[in-house]
Scaffold this motif. Structure first.
Motif, PDB file in Angstrom:
ATOM      1  N   TYR A   1       0.728  -1.448  -4.858  1.00 30.13           N
ATOM      2  CA  TYR A   1       0.236  -2.709  -5.718  1.00 30.13           C
ATOM      3  C   TYR A   1      -1.102  -3.014  -5.852  1.00 30.13           C
ATOM      4  CZ  TYR A   1       5.135  -4.390  -4.548  1.00 30.13           C
ATOM      5  OH  TYR A   1       6.613  -4.579  -4.374  1.00 30.13           O
ATOM      6  N   LEU A   2      -1.718  -2.147  -6.694  1.00 30.97           N
ATOM      7  CA  LEU A   2      -3.014  -2.192  -6.948  1.00 30.97           C
ATOM      8  C   LEU A   2      -3.859  -1.508  -6.071  1.00 30.97           C
ATOM      9  CD1 LEU A   2      -3.406  -6.170  -8.435  1.00 30.97           C
ATOM     10  CD2 LEU A   2      -2.874  -3.783  -9.480  1.00 30.97           C
ATOM     11  N   PHE A   3      -3.306  -0.486  -5.495  1.00 30.91           N
ATOM     12  CA  PHE A   3      -3.913   0.553  -4.505  1.00 30.91           C
ATOM     13  C   PHE A   3      -3.411   1.973  -4.917  1.00 30.91           C
ATOM     14  CE2 PHE A   3      -4.405  -2.916  -1.749  1.00 30.91           C
ATOM     15  CZ  PHE A   3      -5.553  -2.960  -0.939  1.00 30.91           C
ATOM     16  N   TRP A   4      -4.394   2.852  -5.032  1.00 25.95           N
ATOM     17  CA  TRP A   4      -4.027   4.053  -5.192  1.00 25.95           C
ATOM     18  C   TRP A   4      -3.619   4.841  -3.989  1.00 25.95           C
ATOM     19  CZ3 TRP A   4      -3.451   6.429  -9.642  1.00 25.95           C
ATOM     20  CH2 TRP A   4      -3.977   6.004 -10.965  1.00 25.95           C
ATOM     21  N   ARG A   5      -2.650   5.645  -3.879  1.00 21.73           N
ATOM     22  CA  ARG A   5      -2.310   6.674  -2.891  1.00 21.73           C
ATOM     23  C   ARG A   5      -2.978   7.931  -2.872  1.00 21.73           C
ATOM     24  NH1 ARG A   5      -0.020   4.853   1.612  1.00 21.73           N
ATOM     25  NH2 ARG A   5       0.677   7.081   2.064  1.00 21.73           N
ATOM     26  N   GLY A   6      -3.361   8.571  -1.830  1.00 22.94           N
ATOM     27  CA  GLY A   6      -4.066   9.988  -1.878  1.00 22.94           C
ATOM     28  C   GLY A   6      -3.684  10.767  -0.669  1.00 22.94           C
ATOM     29  N   GLU A   7      -4.341  11.906  -0.439  1.00 24.37           N
ATOM     30  CA  GLU A   7      -4.080  13.002   0.219  1.00 24.37           C
ATOM     31  C   GLU A   7      -4.304  12.284   1.905  1.00 24.37           C
ATOM     32  OE1 GLU A   7      -6.355  16.435  -0.244  1.00 24.37           O
ATOM     33  OE2 GLU A   7      -6.070  16.294  -2.274  1.00 24.37           O
ATOM     34  N   TYR A   8      -3.909  12.954   2.794  1.00 25.44           N
ATOM     35  CA  TYR A   8      -3.927  12.637   4.141  1.00 25.44           C
ATOM     36  C   TYR A   8      -3.199  11.263   4.300  1.00 25.44           C
ATOM     37  CZ  TYR A   8      -7.614  16.069   4.697  1.00 25.44           C
ATOM     38  OH  TYR A   8      -8.329  17.322   4.957  1.00 25.44           O
ATOM     39  N   ASN A   9      -2.034  11.015   3.525  1.00 30.10           N
ATOM     40  CA  ASN A   9      -1.332   9.625   4.031  1.00 30.10           C
ATOM     41  C   ASN A   9      -2.151   8.311   3.689  1.00 30.10           C
ATOM     42  OD1 ASN A   9       1.037   8.114   4.133  1.00 30.10           O
ATOM     43  ND2 ASN A   9       0.682   7.934   6.302  1.00 30.10           N
ATOM     44  N   SER A  10      -3.226   8.560   2.865  1.00 24.44           N
ATOM     45  CA  SER A  10      -4.515   7.620   2.802  1.00 24.44           C
ATOM     46  C   SER A  10      -4.012   6.592   1.468  1.00 24.44           C
ATOM     47  CB  SER A  10      -5.704   8.369   2.195  1.00 24.44           C
ATOM     48  OG  SER A  10      -5.669   8.932   1.014  1.00 24.44           O
ATOM     49  N   TYR A  11      -4.620   5.398   1.216  1.00 30.68           N
ATOM     50  CA  TYR A  11      -4.530   4.739   0.186  1.00 30.68           C
ATOM     51  C   TYR A  11      -5.986   4.337   0.047  1.00 30.68           C
ATOM     52  CZ  TYR A  11      -3.915   1.075   3.688  1.00 30.68           C
ATOM     53  OH  TYR A  11      -4.043   0.016   4.779  1.00 30.68           O
TER      54      TYR A  11
ATOM     55  N   THR B   1       0.764  -1.192   0.103  1.00 32.08           N
ATOM     56  CA  THR B   1      -0.091  -0.069   0.055  1.00 32.08           C
ATOM     57  C   THR B   1       0.918   1.405  -0.076  1.00 32.08           C
ATOM     58  OG1 THR B   1       0.124  -0.258   2.578  1.00 32.08           O
ATOM     59  CG2 THR B   1      -1.997  -1.150   1.128  1.00 32.08           C
ATOM     60  N   ARG B   2       1.932   1.247   0.119  1.00 29.82           N
ATOM     61  CA  ARG B   2       3.014   2.258   0.041  1.00 29.82           C
ATOM     62  C   ARG B   2       3.170   2.642  -1.422  1.00 29.82           C
ATOM     63  NH1 ARG B   2       8.157   1.687  -1.243  1.00 29.82           N
ATOM     64  NH2 ARG B   2       9.227  -0.340  -1.255  1.00 29.82           N
ATOM     65  N   GLN B   3       3.627   4.002  -1.739  1.00 27.02           N
ATOM     66  CA  GLN B   3       3.955   4.276  -3.456  1.00 27.02           C
ATOM     67  C   GLN B   3       5.359   3.268  -3.763  1.00 27.02           C
ATOM     68  OE1 GLN B   3       3.616   8.386  -4.433  1.00 27.02           O
ATOM     69  NE2 GLN B   3       5.097   8.237  -5.722  1.00 27.02           N
ATOM     70  N   GLN B   4       4.755   2.729  -4.804  1.00 28.90           N
ATOM     71  CA  GLN B   4       5.989   1.932  -5.409  1.00 28.90           C
ATOM     72  C   GLN B   4       6.678   2.377  -6.697  1.00 28.90           C
ATOM     73  OE1 GLN B   4       7.067  -1.134  -4.373  1.00 28.90           O
ATOM     74  NE2 GLN B   4       5.710  -1.056  -2.636  1.00 28.90           N
ATOM     75  N   VAL B   5       5.909   3.423  -7.469  1.00 32.45           N
ATOM     76  CA  VAL B   5       6.584   3.928  -8.723  1.00 32.45           C
ATOM     77  C   VAL B   5       6.359   5.416  -8.723  1.00 32.45           C
ATOM     78  CG1 VAL B   5       6.020   1.665  -9.926  1.00 32.45           C
ATOM     79  CG2 VAL B   5       4.324   3.488  -9.886  1.00 32.45           C
ATOM     80  N   ASP B   6       6.930   5.975  -9.800  1.00 34.36           N
ATOM     81  CA  ASP B   6       6.594   7.497  -9.974  1.00 34.36           C
ATOM     82  C   ASP B   6       5.387   7.750 -10.323  1.00 34.36           C
ATOM     83  OD1 ASP B   6       7.422   9.937 -10.233  1.00 34.36           O
ATOM     84  OD2 ASP B   6       8.263   9.697 -12.230  1.00 34.36           O
ATOM     85  N   ALA B   7       4.445   7.568  -9.356  1.00 34.09           N
ATOM     86  CA  ALA B   7       2.923   7.849  -9.338  1.00 34.09           C
ATOM     87  C   ALA B   7       2.362   7.437  -8.190  1.00 34.09           C
ATOM     88  CB  ALA B   7       2.464   7.072 -10.820  1.00 34.09           C
ATOM     89  N   PRO B   8       1.257   7.891  -7.960  1.00 36.44           N
ATOM     90  CA  PRO B   8       0.638   7.580  -6.447  1.00 36.44           C
ATOM     91  C   PRO B   8      -0.064   6.258  -6.573  1.00 36.44           C
ATOM     92  CG  PRO B   8      -1.095   9.123  -7.784  1.00 36.44           C
ATOM     93  CD  PRO B   8       0.544   9.025  -8.693  1.00 36.44           C
ATOM     94  N   TYR B   9       0.687   5.218  -6.671  1.00 40.13           N
ATOM     95  CA  TYR B   9       0.184   3.857  -6.839  1.00 40.13           C
ATOM     96  C   TYR B   9       1.194   2.924  -5.930  1.00 40.13           C
ATOM     97  CZ  TYR B   9      -2.877   0.678  -9.324  1.00 40.13           C
ATOM     98  OH  TYR B   9      -3.751  -0.262  -9.766  1.00 40.13           O
TER      99      TYR B   9
END
Length: 287
Positions: free
Chosen positions: A233-243, A223-231
């Motif tokens: 392993y098949l989860f999106w990352r978002g504001e407030y340190n959310s996924y 669930t942490r950011q894995q690549v050069d995008a807010p993504y």
């Protein structure tokens, strides 16, 4: 929690229901329609990520396994160097190396091919894996197929004793490909409550009712950011340190570790980015 401001806007976004849990308590809920199982679209991908986690935990596969080893009988005649480099991890990050998305919702009904595994691997790998973010259903589909092949059963049967039964989710409907493989990139049908439970399972880092079902390190890694995008392993990352698990028309389960909260929504919204903004400003900001 006061949902008044949110519910005043909800009709404009065709929201069908929302649930908010914080510190183990359901603090708010609202529905505009009765609760039933609906297609959660690409939020399904996060369940496939979960299935991969269980499969790794059980030694059925590994992230660094090459696709050429994982799918030896499905490869195209001419292997380019990018396909040779691709691994199971690349199936989960939307950086597989293909230039255009495939197996998308409008595409699937009209394919002449029935063997989507061979078809997917024959699509050119134009980029080195890990270098270009392209939202694409091929990765999660192949990841789901690999879990099925290694476990010897479909994804519903695989996840039922490991996840669904613990969460009180009766055997759900899940889309399949023409050969009967569960479609790991979409097509899982759940209620709002069932989707919300999945979010709570992740908030609890794989622990449910005092039992550690899935490795905590996997939960954090996936669930942490894995690549050069807010993504992840098949989860999106978002504001407030959310996924979040995130499906078309805003089928959402937003996990907020810092607030010890989960916000889940089902809707028929065609302005998903706007609705997400409203959720951040009118709901999550209150947590």
């Amino acid at each position: 929690m006061n949902l008044t401001t949110f519910t005043q806007k909800a009709a404009n976004f065709h929201v069908l229901g929302i649930k908010v849990t914080q510190n183990g308590k359901l603090t708010a809920q609202w529905e505009s329609d009765y609760e039933c199982r609906r297609n959660i679209y690409s939020a399904t991908k996060s369940f496939t990520s979960c299935a991969v986690g269980f499969a790794i935990q059980e030694g059925l596969l590994a992230l660094d396994e090459k696709l050429t080893d994982a799918f030896p009988n499905d490869l195209p005649g001419n292997l380019n160097e990018n396909l040779k480099k691709a691994t199971v991890r690349d199936l989960l990050t939307m950086c597989l190396g293909q230039e255009r998305p495939a197996l998308m919702g409008e595409q699937r009904p009209v394919y002449e091919e029935d063997d989507w595994v061979k078809m997917s691997l024959a699509i050119p790998f134009c980029y080195e894996p890990g270098t270009h973010f392209v939202y694409n259903n091929v990765g999660p589909y192949l990841a789901g197929v690999l879990v099925q092949r290694r476990s010897g059963c479909d994804l519903v049967s695989y996840l039922t004793p490991r996840l669904f039964s613990h969460l009180g989710i009766k055997r759900p409907t899940w889309e399949t490909d023409p050969l009967g493989n569960t479609f790991g990139a979409g097509g899982l049908f759940l209620t709002l409550t069932e989707l919300h439970k999945f979010g709570l399972f992740y908030l609890n880092k794989g622990n449910w009712n005092g039992k550690q079902l899935l490795n905590e390190k996997w939960m954090e890694e996936s669930t942490r950011q894995q690549v050069d995008a807010p993504y992840g392993y098949l989860f999106w990352r978002g504001e407030y340190n959310s996924y979040r698990a995130d499906g078309k028309y805003s089928q959402l389960s937003i996990i907020l570790p810092d607030q010890n909260a989960v916000v889940s929504v089902v809707s028929e919204c065609r302005r998903s980015e706007e609705l997400l903004r409203v959720l951040y400003d009118d709901v999550i900001a209150q947590l």
